[in-house]
Design an enzyme around this catalytic site. Structure first.
Site, PDB file in Angstrom:
ATOM      1  N   LYS A   1      54.215  38.791  70.760  1.00 46.19           N
ATOM      2  CA  LYS A   1      54.102  40.135  70.165  1.00 46.19           C
ATOM      3  C   LYS A   1      55.490  40.661  69.773  1.00 46.19           C
ATOM      4  O   LYS A   1      55.656  41.324  68.758  1.00 46.19           O
ATOM      5  CB  LYS A   1      53.417  41.074  71.161  1.00 46.19           C
ATOM      6  CG  LYS A   1      53.340  42.524  70.730  1.00 46.19           C
ATOM      7  CD  LYS A   1      52.400  42.778  69.549  1.00 46.19           C
ATOM      8  CE  LYS A   1      52.483  44.239  69.123  1.00 46.19           C
ATOM      9  NZ  LYS A   1      51.582  44.585  68.048  1.00 46.19           N
TER      10      LYS A   1
ATOM     11  N   LYS B   1      59.422  51.922  71.297  1.00 53.99           N
ATOM     12  CA  LYS B   1      59.300  51.208  72.589  1.00 53.99           C
ATOM     13  C   LYS B   1      59.341  49.700  72.371  1.00 53.99           C
ATOM     14  O   LYS B   1      60.069  48.970  73.054  1.00 53.99           O
ATOM     15  CB  LYS B   1      57.960  51.627  73.255  1.00 53.99           C
ATOM     16  CG  LYS B   1      57.553  50.783  74.431  1.00 53.99           C
ATOM     17  CD  LYS B   1      56.113  50.290  74.493  1.00 53.99           C
ATOM     18  CE  LYS B   1      55.101  50.584  73.495  1.00 53.99           C
ATOM     19  NZ  LYS B   1      54.008  49.654  73.333  1.00 53.99           N
TER      20      LYS B   1
END
Ligand code: NAP
Length: 303
Positions: free
Chosen positions: A185, A253
Site C-alpha cells: 500500500k 498520514k
C-alpha cells in the site's frame, strides 16, 4: 445444470459471520457489498449515527469492538489511523480482549507495517489468524466492489478469505508475511503522490494557458498521461466538489508512513517528500484535513 449447482455451492461457501469495525467512507461501501453477498454482519463504529444506513440494510449493531468479535468467524477493521487500530485491537474492550482460537482478524486500515507485525505476532501466540489487507480504489471502488486488496500475513487466513475478498474487490494479491500488505500500500501511495501532484499542476498550467479544461481532461485521459487519479478527481475539481473521497489528512498520514519506512530502508524519495510538504501546507497550515485529496489545487486557485 451441474455448472449452476457448482456456482450455488461456491456462493454458499462464501457466506460468513462477520464483525466489522469502522463505518466511514470505505467501511460503508464494503459492508454494503458484504451484506448484498449474503453474509451476516455485526458492526461497530465510534459514532453510531454513521452506521445507521447499514443497520437499515440489515447489519446488527455491536456496542464495542469486543462485541463485534464474539461469535463471528472473522473481524474486519477499517478505521482511520494506526492509533485507532491499536485501540480497537489492544484496548480494554478491544478485539483481542475476547477473540477465541482460530478466529480470523483482518485490518484493512492503511497503517504501519510494524503495527501489522505486532498484531500478527499477538494473533499467532493466541491461536488466531491475522492479515493486513489495505485497499486501493477509493470511495468509488468501495461502493462498486472494485477495490484492489493488498495482503500480508497468515497464508491460511488468506486462502480461507479469498471468496470474501472477491465480494469487495476485483484484484486480490498476497505478498508475504505480516506487514507485506502495508508495504505494498505504501508503494501504491508513493505512486499516488505523483498522480495527485501531476494532475494538480496539469490543471493549474492548462487554466493559465486558457485551455478548455473539460476538453483537456478528455484528451489526456485518452493518451499516455491517463491515470486513475486524473480520471476520478479532475471531474470533481471542475464541479468544485472537494468532498472526500479520500481525506487529505489520511493521505498525509500515508505519506508520513511511506517516508518513515523509506528512511528505515536507507532510501531518499525527494518527489514523495515534496508531495508531503504540499499536503502539510494544505492540512496543517490551511486546516483543510477534511477535504478530499483533490483539494490540493486550492494551494493555487484559492489565492
Ligand atoms: P473515515 O470515513 O474517517 O472512516 C473511518 C471510520 O473509523 C470512522 O467512521 C471512524 O469513526 C471510525 N473509527 C476511527 N477510530 C475508531 C475507533 N477507535 N473505534 C471505532 N471506530 C473508529 O475514513 P475512510 O475514508 O473510510 O478511510 C479509512 C481508512 O482507509 C484510512 O486508513 C484511509 O487512509 C484508508 N483508505 C481510504 C481510502 C479512500 O479513498 N477513502 C482508500 C483507501 C484506503 P467516526 O465516525 O467517529 O469518525
Amino acid at each position: 445444470m451441474a455448472e449452476s449447482m457448482g456456482f450455488r455451492k461456491v456462493k454458499e461457501l462464501a457466506r460468513m459471520k462477520i464483525g466489522f469495525i469502522g463505518t466511514g467512507v470505505m467501511g460503508t461501501g464494503i459492508i454494503s457489498n458484504l451484506l448484498a453477498a449474503g453474509n451476516e454482519l455485526t458492526i461497530y463504529n465510534r459514532t453510531k449515527s454513521k452506521a445507521q444506513g447499514l443497520l437499515d440494510q440489515g447489519a446488527k449493531w455491536a456496542n464495542t469492538p469486543a462485541d463485534a468479535t464474539l461469535n463471528n468467524d472473522v473481524v474486519f477493521t477499517m478505521v482511520g489511523y494506526p492509533k485507532d487500530v491499536e485501540e480497537v485491537y489492544f484496548g480494554d474492550q478491544g478485539i483481542f480482549s475476547v477473540a477465541s482460537k482460530n478466529q480470523l482478524v483482518v485490518d484493512m486500515t492503511t497503517s504501519t507495517p510494524s503495527l501489522a507485525l505486532k498484531i500478527g505476532q499477538f494473533a499467532e501466540k493466541n491461536g488466531l489468524l491475522a492479515l493486513d489487507a489495505p485497499v486501493s480504489g477509493g470511495d468509488v471502488g468501495a461502493k462498486n466492489a472494485t477495490l484492489t486488496v493488498m495482503i500480508g500475513g497468515n497464508k491460511t487466513a488468506f486462502d480461507k478469505l479469498v471468496p470474501i475478498f472477491n465480494q469487495i474487490g476485483q484484484r486480490v494479491n498476497y505478498f508475504g508475511s505480516y506487514g507485506a500488505g502495508q508495504h505494498t500500500k505504501m508503494a501504491n501511495q508513493i505512486m499516488i503522490a505523483g498522480t495527485m501532484t501531476g494532475l494538480t499542476e496539469m490543471l493549474v498550467y492548462a487554466k493559465k494557458a486558457k485551455l478548455d479544461l473539460p476538453t483537456v481532461l478528455e484528451t489526456l485521459n485518452s493518451g499516455g498521461a491517463a491515470n486513475w487519479s486524473m480520471a476520478n478527481y479532475v471531474p470533481r475539481i471542475l464541479k468544485e466538489d472537494y468532498t472526500p473521497g479520500f481525506f487529505t489528512k489520511h493521505f498525509l498520514k500515508d505519506l508520513r508512513i511511506a517516508l518513515d519506512e523509506a528512511d528505515k530502508m536507507g532510501l531518499d524519495l525527494p518527489a514523495t517528500k515534496q508531495a508531503k510538504q504540499l499536503y502539510e501546507k494544505l492540512v496543517d497550515e490551511r486546516g483543510l484535513g477534511d477535504d478530499g485529496t483533490q483539494a490540493l489545487v486550492k494551494l493555487w486557485w484559492d489565492n
